[in-house]
Design an enzyme around this catalytic site. Structure first.
Site, PDB file in Angstrom:
ATOM      1  CE1 TYR A 139      56.353  20.071 -82.886  1.00 20.38           C
ATOM      2  CE2 TYR A 139      55.306  21.922 -81.774  1.00 20.38           C
ATOM      3  CZ  TYR A 139      56.429  21.327 -82.319  1.00 20.38           C
ATOM      4  OH  TYR A 139      57.628  21.984 -82.297  1.00 20.38           O
TER       5      TYR A 139
ATOM      6  CB  SER B 151      57.827  23.586 -79.078  1.00 22.93           C
ATOM      7  OG  SER B 151      56.523  23.072 -78.947  1.00 22.93           O
TER       8      SER B 151
ATOM      9  CE  LYS C 180      58.834  19.138 -80.452  1.00 22.87           C
ATOM     10  NZ  LYS C 180      60.187  18.530 -80.534  1.00 22.87           N
TER      11      LYS C 180
END
Length: 288
Positions: free
Chosen positions: A228, A215, A232
């Site tokens: 996160y 992302s 990622k």
């Protein structure tokens, strides 16, 4: 109509004797390989030949060049959003799909069968084939079970889309170890837990396609998402090494960095962008 699908191996020169080996796998369907009799090397591998009627030929031509007839795909986090869009389109284009979804909330808590079951029902109503999986990608046992579901139902596994994800956003100084580890367990460990057993199957078949999901937060960072973002970007490194390990087995590994309106992003995106960023807009790139 007769349709061939094959993969080329080593070079072959005029005058070299060859042998074609054919195995019938089903009614109207066979697989074959061509071997160089001088050195034993495979010249053509994973060949598929099918006898299909004109109506089926017309249907496939309508799908364009990208189709997944005879292929089996696992999509994690396929109960909604991007995963659901992938699963529906794969099935439309001929794949048999394992629809995996734990059925929990956006933060990973809870579980349930309804989400995966609903997608399976939609696929079957449209004339496709699918089975549900409710296992968690966050454990090694869950990853093994997801792959086992594919093998038990269909006997092979050709495509894995590692799409499952959760969010537990918080500034780093306020983030608990459980919030940190919980996100890594789904995004990074989850990719490992599913891909490792899948890779074993794909190596044996001599064919596989694996998609990771990164992302913008992983590539560029985003406030309140250290867990996160770390996970990622981790899958990008995972991809780079795995593609080298899979190359000689024709297992290709790629990563997509999608942006779409899903339950993980709907509270983060401006209202005027939500309708313009539908999951279906990401599907063509991922399936390609």
């Amino acid at each position: 109509a007769l349709r061939f699908l094959l993969e080329h191996g080593d070079e072959l020169y005029p005058g070299v004797p060859i042998q074609t080996r054919i195995w019938k796998t089903d009614e109207g369907r066979a697989v074959f390989k061509v071997v160089n009799l001088e050195n034993g090397q495979t010249v053509i591998d994973n060949g598929i030949v099918e006898w299909i009627d004109e109506a089926e030929l017309e249907r496939r031509q309508g799908l364009g060049a990208i189709h997944f007839d005879g292929r089996v795909a696992v999509v994690t986090g396929a109960g909604a959003g991007l995963g659901k869009a992938y699963a529906l389109e794969l099935a439309k284009r001929g794949a048999k799909v394992v629809v995996n979804d734990l059925g929990g909330a956006a933060d990973g808590t809870g579980s349930g069968a309804a989400a995966a079951d609903q997608v399976v029902a939609e696929i079957e109503e449209a004339g496709g084939e699918a089975v549900a999986s409710y296992d968690s990608v966050a454990t090694a046992e869950g990853g093994e079970n997801i792959v086992k579901t594919a093998m038990d139902a269909y006997g092979r596994l050709d495509v894995v889309i590692n799409n499952a994800g959760i969010l537990r956003d918080r500034a780093l100084v306020n983030m608990s170890p459980e919030e940190w580890q919980g996100v890594l367990a789904v995004h990074l460990d989850g990719a490992y837990n599913v891909t490792r057993p899948a890779m074993k199957v794909m190596r044996g078949q001599g064919y596989g396609r694996i998609i990771m999901t990164t992302s913008a937060a992983g590539l560029h960072g985003n406030f309140g998402q250290t867990n996160y973002s770390a996970a990622k970007l981790g899958v990008v490194g995972f991809m780079h090494t795995l593609k080298a390990e899979g190359r000689k087995y024709d297992v290709k590994v790629n990563t997509v960095a999608p942006i779409a309106t899903t339950r993980l992003t709907e509270d983060l995106l401006p209202p005027d962008l939500r309708s313009k960023l539908q999951p279906e807009f990401v599907v063509p790139l991922t399936l390609y």
